[in-house]
Design an enzyme around this catalytic site. Sequence first.
Site, short mmCIF file in Angstrom:
data_model
loop_
_atom_site.label_atom_id
_atom_site.label_comp_id
_atom_site.label_asym_id
_atom_site.label_seq_id
_atom_site.Cartn_x
_atom_site.Cartn_y
_atom_site.Cartn_z
CG ASP A 98 5.80 3.33 1.60
OD1 ASP A 98 5.85 3.94 2.69
OD2 ASP A 98 4.76 3.19 0.95
CE LYS B 164 0.21 5.47 7.86
NZ LYS B 164 -1.13 6.03 8.08
CG PHE C 188 -1.82 1.24 1.24
CD1 PHE C 188 -2.98 1.26 0.50
CD2 PHE C 188 -1.48 2.37 1.98
CE1 PHE C 188 -3.80 2.39 0.49
CE2 PHE C 188 -2.28 3.50 1.98
CZ PHE C 188 -3.46 3.51 1.23
#
Length: 392
Positions: A218, A247, A132
């Site tokens: 990532d 995040k 994702f």
Amino acid sequence: MNDCFMNTYHRLPVVFTEGRGAQLTDQAGKTYLDFTSGIAVNCLGHNHPALVRAVSSQAAKLIHTSNYFLSDTSLVFADRLVAACKALGMERVFLSNSGAEANEGAIKIARKYSQTRYGNGRHRIVTLKGSFHGRTLTTLSATGQDRFHPDSFAPYTEGFIFVERNDLAAMEKALDGTVAAVLMEPIQGESGIRPLDRAYVQAVAQLCRERDVLLMFDEVQSGVGRTGTFLASELFQVEADVITLAKGLAGGVPVGAVLAGGRTAEVLGVGDHGSTFGGNPLAAAAGLAVLDTVNRPEMLAEIRRKGDLIMETVRSWQHPQVGEIRGRGLMIGIDIVSDAWPVLEAALAKGLLLLSAGQKTLRLLPPYIISDAEIKEGLGILKSVLDNLPPQ
């Protein structure tokens, strides 16, 4: 609940008003233990004193200037962030607002690097099935899960190839003369907290070096100490060309980062990329508070210890509802026999916030500052919920 938001989220029925540490409080004054950290964002929990001081002080001085100019806080944050990622060879950083934006920047770096060196036709990027990478059309296109590719958003950005994770033969076959980069999460978050094998990543890194293909990690969810090292990819003992973060990077203030080193450090030039809000002084101040608090050996050791405590406790139950338990540090996936969403609802009613990662996986992302007593309390609630599920 009636509100004016678009109907884009499957929300749980609660409205929060304040938080402190690992707890949140709703409109009725009920408190909840937070095992979600805002999906790995509130790494220092809620109302952490260092973060509150940093944001309050910066807001009183300077919030935003635009990237036509530099601010003293952003300069220091950029230097400190690059230094924190030196282990993987990072030298420069571009600051954005989110993980999707950071991954967009990584994709642009990969394509420009390859275009400059080899011309047209070598622009494709390999990602892993189960990955994702974001919600923009391009980062959705890079995401290796069919459920994120509904026909309603077609056509998607072309140029992405998906291979099975930990399958070296499939990766070697995919790395033909049309590929510019490999983009992968060290631990796949949205598909169930699935770590990549170290030997596999090391072999992929070697293939990338041999074929002049960029290796990009990532670390939007796994980075900034979440796994007990500042970067999850440190465990692979390889150098990367590009790393993306977001995040937890500013503890709740929006910020993302794409870092580059070696052959990619100077790829982007003036006008190649930009962001109105990215890395503004407020976000930078919050990011510095996170770096000061998280990137210390004693904090990282505590994250590892607490993660081991959670996983060992759940394994000790030998619960008929529980299958495989995976993760590192405070990034944990628990496969269960039942569907995950009813567990989230039942846990909420008992005062515990959980996440899912796929249909039958619970995802635990507690804040780093959570206490052992709160871990014990939260796991007690989880066990009581699992105990009351109907047998499958």
